[in-house]
Design a protein around this motif. Structure first.
Motif, short mmCIF file in Angstrom:
data_model
loop_
_atom_site.label_atom_id
_atom_site.label_comp_id
_atom_site.label_asym_id
_atom_site.label_seq_id
_atom_site.Cartn_x
_atom_site.Cartn_y
_atom_site.Cartn_z
N GLU A 150 0.79 -1.13 0.02
CA GLU A 150 0.05 0.02 0.03
C GLU A 150 0.86 1.17 -0.14
O GLU A 150 0.43 2.45 -0.34
N ARG A 151 2.15 1.20 0.24
CA ARG A 151 3.05 2.43 0.40
C ARG A 151 3.95 2.16 -0.47
O ARG A 151 4.81 3.25 -0.75
N GLY A 152 4.08 1.18 -1.47
CA GLY A 152 4.99 1.40 -2.54
C GLY A 152 5.35 -0.16 -3.17
O GLY A 152 4.17 -0.82 -3.27
N ALA B 297 16.43 7.80 -0.66
CA ALA B 297 15.41 8.27 -1.93
C ALA B 297 16.23 8.08 -3.18
O ALA B 297 17.42 7.50 -3.26
N GLY B 298 15.43 7.85 -4.42
CA GLY B 298 16.04 7.62 -5.60
C GLY B 298 15.12 7.27 -6.77
O GLY B 298 13.85 8.08 -6.69
N THR B 299 15.39 6.50 -7.72
CA THR B 299 14.50 6.26 -8.61
C THR B 299 14.28 4.76 -8.94
O THR B 299 15.27 4.23 -8.79
N LEU B 300 13.36 4.11 -9.68
CA LEU B 300 13.14 2.95 -10.21
C LEU B 300 12.67 3.24 -11.61
O LEU B 300 12.02 3.87 -11.82
N ARG B 301 13.54 2.54 -12.46
CA ARG B 301 13.38 2.69 -13.96
C ARG B 301 13.02 1.22 -14.53
O ARG B 301 13.75 0.32 -14.15
N ALA C 182 9.82 5.82 -11.72
CA ALA C 182 9.08 6.36 -10.66
C ALA C 182 10.10 6.89 -9.76
O ALA C 182 11.13 6.19 -9.37
N ALA C 183 9.71 7.95 -8.88
CA ALA C 183 10.54 8.56 -7.90
C ALA C 183 10.41 7.74 -6.74
O ALA C 183 9.19 7.71 -6.19
N VAL C 184 11.41 7.38 -5.92
CA VAL C 184 11.37 6.72 -4.46
C VAL C 184 11.39 7.79 -3.50
O VAL C 184 12.65 8.43 -3.55
N ALA C 185 10.26 8.14 -2.93
CA ALA C 185 10.40 9.15 -1.75
C ALA C 185 11.43 8.77 -0.42
O ALA C 185 12.33 9.55 -0.11
N ALA D 158 6.71 8.21 -4.79
CA ALA D 158 6.25 9.81 -4.80
C ALA D 158 4.71 9.84 -5.19
O ALA D 158 4.12 8.98 -5.88
N PRO D 159 3.95 10.81 -4.63
CA PRO D 159 2.50 10.73 -4.89
C PRO D 159 2.26 10.91 -6.63
O PRO D 159 2.90 11.55 -7.39
N GLY D 160 1.30 10.07 -6.93
CA GLY D 160 1.26 9.89 -8.38
C GLY D 160 2.24 9.33 -9.55
O GLY D 160 1.88 9.45 -10.60
N ALA D 161 3.12 8.85 -8.75
CA ALA D 161 4.17 7.99 -9.34
C ALA D 161 3.41 6.79 -10.01
O ALA D 161 2.54 6.15 -9.68
#
Length: 238
Positions: A24-26, A45-49, A55-58, A73-76
């Protein structure tokens, strides 16, 4: 369980991984370079590709059973389960956390035999609390820290059993954070040579390879947080 690649190599910035579950959180990956928030150190924090998405990882946080949840991140966009992804950390932020965390261990060297009662690592400022009724001046602490940093002590790690830690309880320098148990072994972070370490204590966080990599630090403020509890605030100067 998510394989924590950062435990073996804190300098690994990116890895290939597979999405094994949604949360539910990612998302949960089978392996990751992203440190999950714990012990006063923020999660990475970082990114997933992946093929067709990013998507940005908060922040990476701990889940159940050794899983690392990569909160998005919201809306990712959300990568599908079984997708192969490239997970990359925000290196500048992580490296500052590493420098700060190793500085905290050096503060334990400055105050031998004194227990830490709380801590918080940040990219811009950090603090460590001690059971210390009459601390020395901030300037004195700053100079002792920078002497240890300039000595360029190597930083490494080793593993011991839980039974070995139980036989040497003085290794634990913090009252607020206890080393995780249940896996049968405990990771130690060592500052200095193996034969004569400057500091040796349980820790699951990420650290620099040598103290000189920290650069100069400054203790900015001492605060009273109770009858004996004293908070030491510090920043990196470069």
């Amino acid at each position: 369980m998510t394989e924590p690649l950062f435990t073996a190599d804190a300098y690994l910035r990116e890895c290939a991984a597979r999405v094994v579950a949604h949360h539910e959180r990612g998302v949960i990956l089978d392996r990751t370079v992203m440190y999950a928030r714990s012990g006063g150190q923020p999660g990475d924090a970082g990114t997933l590709r992946w093929d067709g998405g990013e998507a940005a990882v908060a922040e990476a946080i701990k889940g159940e059973g050794g899983a690392v949840i990569h909160t998005l991140a919201p809306g990712a966009a959300i990568p599908p389960v079984t997708a192969e992804v490239a997970a990359a950390i925000d290196w500048d932020r992580r490296h500052r956390h590493m420098r700060m965390h190793t500085t905290m261990h050096l503060l334990c060297v400055v105050f031998p035999g004194i227990y830490a009662t709380g801590n918080q690592i940040g990219a811009e400022k950090s603090r460590l609390d001690f059971d210390l009724p009459d601390p020395p001046a901030a300037g004195w602490i700053t100079e002792r820290l920078n002497e240890l940093i300039a000595a360029d002590h190597p930083v490494g790690s080793a593993w011991i059993t839980e039974a070995e830690l139980d036989a040497n309880p003085a290794m634990v320098r913090t009252l607020s954070v206890q080393p995780p148990r249940g896996a049968g072994r405990i990771r130690l972070v060592r500052i200095g040579p193996e034969a004569a370490p400057v500091d040796l204590q349980p820790c699951g966080g990420t650290h620099v390879r040598s103290t000189a990599e920290i650069g100069r630090v400054e203790v900015t403020k001492l605060e009273s947080k109770g009858k004996q509890n004293r908070r030491i605030n510090f920043v990196l100067k470069a």
